[in-house]
Design an enzyme around this catalytic site. Structure first.
Site, PDB file in Angstrom:
ATOM      1  N   HIS A   1       0.856  -1.183   0.000  1.00 45.94           N
ATOM      2  CA  HIS A   1       0.000   0.000   0.000  1.00 45.94           C
ATOM      3  C   HIS A   1       0.902   1.246   0.000  1.00 45.94           C
ATOM      4  O   HIS A   1       0.754   2.155   0.826  1.00 45.94           O
ATOM      5  CB  HIS A   1      -0.889   0.003   1.254  1.00 45.94           C
ATOM      6  CG  HIS A   1      -2.151   0.811   1.110  1.00 45.94           C
ATOM      7  ND1 HIS A   1      -3.242   0.369   0.451  1.00 45.94           N
ATOM      8  CD2 HIS A   1      -2.477   2.044   1.554  1.00 45.94           C
ATOM      9  CE1 HIS A   1      -4.214   1.263   0.504  1.00 45.94           C
ATOM     10  NE2 HIS A   1      -3.768   2.309   1.158  1.00 45.94           N
TER      11      HIS A   1
ATOM     12  N   THR B   1      -2.519   2.887  -4.637  1.00 46.89           N
ATOM     13  CA  THR B   1      -2.731   3.358  -3.265  1.00 46.89           C
ATOM     14  C   THR B   1      -3.570   4.633  -3.242  1.00 46.89           C
ATOM     15  O   THR B   1      -3.218   5.617  -3.899  1.00 46.89           O
ATOM     16  CB  THR B   1      -1.353   3.617  -2.615  1.00 46.89           C
ATOM     17  OG1 THR B   1      -0.593   2.423  -2.688  1.00 46.89           O
ATOM     18  CG2 THR B   1      -1.505   4.058  -1.167  1.00 46.89           C
ATOM     19  N   GLU B   2      -4.655   4.595  -2.491  1.00 44.78           N
ATOM     20  CA  GLU B   2      -5.540   5.762  -2.297  1.00 44.78           C
ATOM     21  C   GLU B   2      -6.029   6.350  -3.619  1.00 44.78           C
ATOM     22  O   GLU B   2      -6.241   7.560  -3.751  1.00 44.78           O
ATOM     23  CB  GLU B   2      -4.840   6.852  -1.469  1.00 44.78           C
ATOM     24  CG  GLU B   2      -4.205   6.344  -0.184  1.00 44.78           C
ATOM     25  CD  GLU B   2      -5.212   5.859   0.854  1.00 44.78           C
ATOM     26  OE1 GLU B   2      -6.352   6.352   0.837  1.00 44.78           O
ATOM     27  OE2 GLU B   2      -4.844   4.981   1.659  1.00 44.78           O
ATOM     28  N   LEU B   3      -6.152   5.464  -4.634  1.00 41.28           N
ATOM     29  CA  LEU B   3      -6.598   5.861  -5.981  1.00 41.28           C
ATOM     30  C   LEU B   3      -5.705   6.942  -6.609  1.00 41.28           C
ATOM     31  O   LEU B   3      -6.171   7.760  -7.398  1.00 41.28           O
ATOM     32  CB  LEU B   3      -8.062   6.322  -5.991  1.00 41.28           C
ATOM     33  CG  LEU B   3      -9.124   5.271  -5.664  1.00 41.28           C
ATOM     34  CD1 LEU B   3     -10.522   5.795  -6.015  1.00 41.28           C
ATOM     35  CD2 LEU B   3      -8.889   3.947  -6.390  1.00 41.28           C
TER      36      LEU B   3
ATOM     37  N   TRP C   1      -8.042   9.967  -3.925  1.00 42.64           N
ATOM     38  CA  TRP C   1      -9.380  10.114  -3.324  1.00 42.64           C
ATOM     39  C   TRP C   1      -9.314  10.771  -1.949  1.00 42.64           C
ATOM     40  O   TRP C   1     -10.288  10.779  -1.209  1.00 42.64           O
ATOM     41  CB  TRP C   1     -10.124   8.778  -3.294  1.00 42.64           C
ATOM     42  CG  TRP C   1      -9.719   7.723  -2.314  1.00 42.64           C
ATOM     43  CD1 TRP C   1      -8.722   7.770  -1.390  1.00 42.64           C
ATOM     44  CD2 TRP C   1     -10.345   6.441  -2.157  1.00 42.64           C
ATOM     45  NE1 TRP C   1      -8.674   6.608  -0.677  1.00 42.64           N
ATOM     46  CE2 TRP C   1      -9.651   5.765  -1.117  1.00 42.64           C
ATOM     47  CE3 TRP C   1     -11.409   5.796  -2.783  1.00 42.64           C
ATOM     48  CZ2 TRP C   1     -10.006   4.474  -0.719  1.00 42.64           C
ATOM     49  CZ3 TRP C   1     -11.756   4.520  -2.369  1.00 42.64           C
ATOM     50  CH2 TRP C   1     -11.060   3.868  -1.344  1.00 42.64           C
TER      51      TRP C   1
END
Lengths: 422, 407
Positions: free
Chosen positions: A109, A145-147, A299
């Site tokens: 991640h 990771t986190e869009l 995001w």
């Protein structure tokens, strides 16, 4: 017709201990096993187990018509194995239904795409291998990771043979366009982009229990109508959210489980509606346009950029120094050392150092094991100093030298016993 | 408003707060009459109607027929004042010696005087606002006489001063009586609020937290070159050297820091009953040449010390609020503060420690000295954050409370 595409993010970091300066050179364990165990067991009980059971029930009830997708980080999978094996079993049970797709991401991640593409590829491959091993699927759709997304990522993933990428349907990249269609990238015409419908996603993920929200309480009836309204004006509604929304961010007593229990019934009453997984969406539809995303979009927070992880100098110094050590770490061929380094690439460590509290403060604080971002930075840098001494093979003098640029301690390859592979 | 001190007379913590608060209230067009027991003749402030009870009486502006006998001891009162000042100097306010029978008598006398002054001068007011226990008897007497609403402002309690175990029951009783009689109790932190609720059994619904602020009446000075810093980094402690301030934890942490980095000097500014022991302790630990004791420092010198220091440490065992880290941060010096302080409830851009965790204090000192990005970030964010601690917002909150009680 409207297709509904659920994707749930499952992630747990391996949190660091408050590693003290006095432990530098002692190579004590960096990670807070007790805390990680506690968090995992708590979230398993409140979210993963009851929600997995509910999804299994829904898949069963709707005889293959209800489908979802997951992206589960490697660090979460490892911690399931270590602390909550029953959770892993319940995900395997979901995988066996054939109605659940697993997406590709970086094992740790991490933000490796921004710092080292070789490392990024390694982590994505490592993750795919793990998914194959556990769930007998080879992911074909990628989510970073986190869009975090950009033109460059689109190109990179196209070259790697992925068919689609998930990204945030942020206003500043869409403009007047709707997130309810498939797009492609100006730099990678073969890749398909599924964009998060952030309004409908956040209605559930963030606003569901917010009594100050004028649509509160959110009923299945109301929400289904909003989704049905997309009919004729879009192909797919992408509902992307953290899996911990269910039972952890929105507690059980908010009625979130009942909501999810009845939502598929209501949506499937409409004969034109269907649930699809991301790869099915990518196969079923053609892009209606190409997006040009030069700067990274994510995001996170109001900014929808990478400032939550890299917004201040501490974050940039910490991650920059970590990646400077990479080649030297791999050259040691010490698997424990390499694993520790990899676990430090996890984005959460940098998120904890974020100082832009004031607008998004609540969310940041909720997830932060430290009192202040400074404590996160101190623990991280102390660990990095220790890790550097391990690369060198232990402290040469009794006195340790505390530095913010540990990479400079690694003067030459000779200190590593002549290994010059990096 | 009733207080015990006002700058420049007894310019201690509460006096400074009263000064700043009355000034900020006057900007909001709140008329404040401030009555304190004694002070120099020339004490004056243009934003407040300042009345010094003793002077009023001595000047004959107030007739004192009724309590002649008590005020016959006026000479003694003056003696008391000298003694008070001397003890204040010597002990830096440690409670045991300071608050004796004399003071209790003085407090009762002040209550009588306040009632008379208000009556004789025909002072009109809507709210009584009293600072700390020494003014509570006067405030309660005034409330009884006039029926006006009362706010008591708790800056510190006997529990904090005594370290919790040796609270003087007479003082405790006066504190509790004042809080019970008040319509609102203002505390300077949640720490103090909990104290009032749990130790004084005050209904928490009438307790309000209003954090203190800092008076920034001048810009931070330009960077200055300090010879001492050619080789060494400086870690600063500034405050009374008493049990409450945790000086021993500072010395213990110093030793641990020096084990890792010998190029650090520790400055322990202030005086107090624990000073001799601290000097002995540092010598006994073999770090006598690394710890400097400049004694009591005034505001100007203090500001210079803040600027000289690379990091400021406030390891207080108990701190109702704690202004000093804000002053350090204003001068651009990162602060390490104990979690057992009121200010840590609201301060974001400071490093926080448990006062007893000497390893963690040393760990954070070393981090702040060694990790320059961390130092810069704390310095930058901290200097912005302290600007938010201004008296105008405190005055706004206080005025709101005046309205709440019907003033």
């Amino acid at each position: 017709m409207v297709n509904i595409c659920f994707y749930f993010q499952v992630h747990q970091p391996e949190r660091l201990r408050n590693y003290s300066v006095f432990e530098i050179g002692k190579a004590n364990g960096y990670f807070d096993e007790k805390k990680n165990d506690e968090v995992m067991k708590k979230v398993a009980k409140k979210c993963y187990l009851p929600m997995n059971a509910l999804l299994l029930k829904l898949i069963d009830r709707h005889k293959g018509k209800f489908k979802v997708a997951f992206s589960i980080s490697g660090t979460a999978l490892d911690q399931f194995e270590k602390f909550a094996p029953e959770v892993l079993e319940s995900f395997k049970a979901l995988a066996r239904t054939g109605c659940v797709e697993f997406l590709a991401e970086t094992y740790y991640h991490s933000l490796s795409f921004l710092y080292n593409k070789v490392e990024f590829d390694r982590q994505v491959e490592q993750h795919s291998a793990k998914i194959k091993e556990l769930f007998d699927q080879t992911p074909t759709v990628f989510r970073n990771t986190e869009l975090i997304f950009s033109n460059e990522l689109a190109m990179h993933m196209q070259d790697k043979g992925y068919k689609a990428i998930l990204a945030e349907g942020a206003d500043h990249i869409l403009g007047w366009k709707s997130p309810n269609f498939l797009y492609t990238s100006v730099t990678a015409p073969n890749i398909k982009l599924l964009l998060k419908n952030y309004k409908l996603s956040d209605d559930v993920a963030f606003r569901f229990s917010n009594k100050g929200w004028n649509e509160h309480p959110l009923t299945v009836d109301k929400y289904s109508k909003w989704i049905n309204n997309v009919n004729g004006d879009g192909n797919v509604v992408n509902l992307f959210m953290d899996y911990e929304t269910f039972g952890e961010h929105q507690w059980e007593d908010t009625g979130i489980f009942e909501f999810m229990d009845h939502l598929p019934d209501e949506l499937l009453k409409h004969p034109d509606n269907a649930f699809m997984t991301p790869s099915e969406v990518a196969d079923a539809f053609q892009p209606v346009g190409a997006l040009d995303v030069h700067n990274f979009v994510s995001w996170a927070d109001l900014e929808r950029d990478v400032s939550a992880w890299l917004g201040n100098n501490m974050q940039q110094t910490a991650i920059g120094e970590l990646y400077k050590l990479r080649d030297a770490v791999y050259a040691t061929e010490d698997n424990k050392l390499i694993r520790d380094w990899e676990l430090l690439t996890t984005s959460d460590h940098y998120y904890y150092m974020c100082t832009k509290w004031f607008a998004d403060g609540d969310v940041h604080k909720y997830f932060n094991p430290y009192d202040t971002p400074y404590e996160g930075y101190i623990a991280f840098m102390n660990v990095l100093n220790d890790l550097t001494l391990r690369i060198k093979g232990g402290p040469e003098e009794t006195r340790i030298q505390l530095t913010e640029e540990p990479s400079k301690i690694l003067v030459s390859a000779d200190q590593l016993g002549g290994k010059k592979r990096w | 408003m009733l207080g015990w001190e006002f700058p420049p007379y007894f310019a201690g913590g509460v006096g400074t707060v009263c000064h700043a608060l009355t000034q900020a209230l006057s900007k909001r067009n709140v008329d404040v009459t401030y009555i304190m027991p004694s002070g120099p003749r020339n004490v004056h402030a243009d934003f407040v109607n300042l009345l010094v009870a003793d002077n009023m009486i001595a000047d004959g502006r107030i007739k004192i027929a009724k309590i002649d006998s008590l005020l016959g001891a006026y000479e003694g009162c003056d003696d008391y004042r000298h003694q008070y000042e001397r003890i204040l100097r010597e002990t830096n306010g440690k409670s045991g010696k300071l608050y004796g029978h004399n003071l209790l008598a003085e407090i009762e006398r002040f209550a009588e005087k306040v009632k008379m002054i208000v009556k004789e001068l025909g002072i009109e007011f809507d709210v009584i606002h009293a600072h700390d226990w020494t003014t509570f008897p006067a405030a309660v007497a005034l409330k009884k006489a006039t029926g006006k609403p009362l706010l008591v402002h708790v800056h510190i309690t006997e529990f904090d001063k005594s370290g919790g175990d040796h609270a003087d029951p007479r003082i405790y009783a006066i504190e509790q009586m004042g809080m019970q009689a008040a319509d609102r109790v203002i505390t300077v932190s949640n720490l103090m609020k909990n104290r009032c609720v749990n130790q004084y059994f005050i209904d928490e619904r009438k307790v309000r937290v209003v954090y203190n602020a800092v008076e920034f009446n001048k810009l931070p000075a330009l960077p200055e070159r300090f010879e001492i810093k050619a080789q060494d980094k400086i870690v600063l402690f500034l405050g009374r050297i008493t049990l409450q301030k945790g000086p021993d934890y500072f010395i213990e942490a110093a030793r641990k820091v020096l084990d890792v980095d010998p190029n650090v000097k520790f400055v322990m500014a202030g005086s107090g009953d624990m000073l001799p022991r601290m000097i002995e302790r540092s010598a006994a630990m073999g770090i006598g040449n690394k710890v400097i004791f400049p004694g009591f420092v005034g505001r100007e010198e203090g500001d210079r010390l803040y600027r000289m220091a690379d990091v400021f440490v406030m390891p207080s065992v108990s701190e109702p609020f704690g202004l000093v880290p804000l002053e350090a941060m204003y001068q651009g010096t990162p602060a390490i503060i104990s979690r057992q302080s009121g200010v840590s409830e609201v301060l974001q851009h400071a490093l926080k420690v448990d006062f007893w965790d000497v390893d963690d204090i040393a760990n954070k000192i070393l981090a702040a000295l060694s990790y320059s990005t961390l130092h810069k970030q704390l310095r930058h964010e901290g200097s912005i954050e302290v600007q938010g601690f201004n008296w105008d917002s405190v005055a706004t909150e206080v005025e709101q409370l005046y309205h709440e009680v019907g003033g």
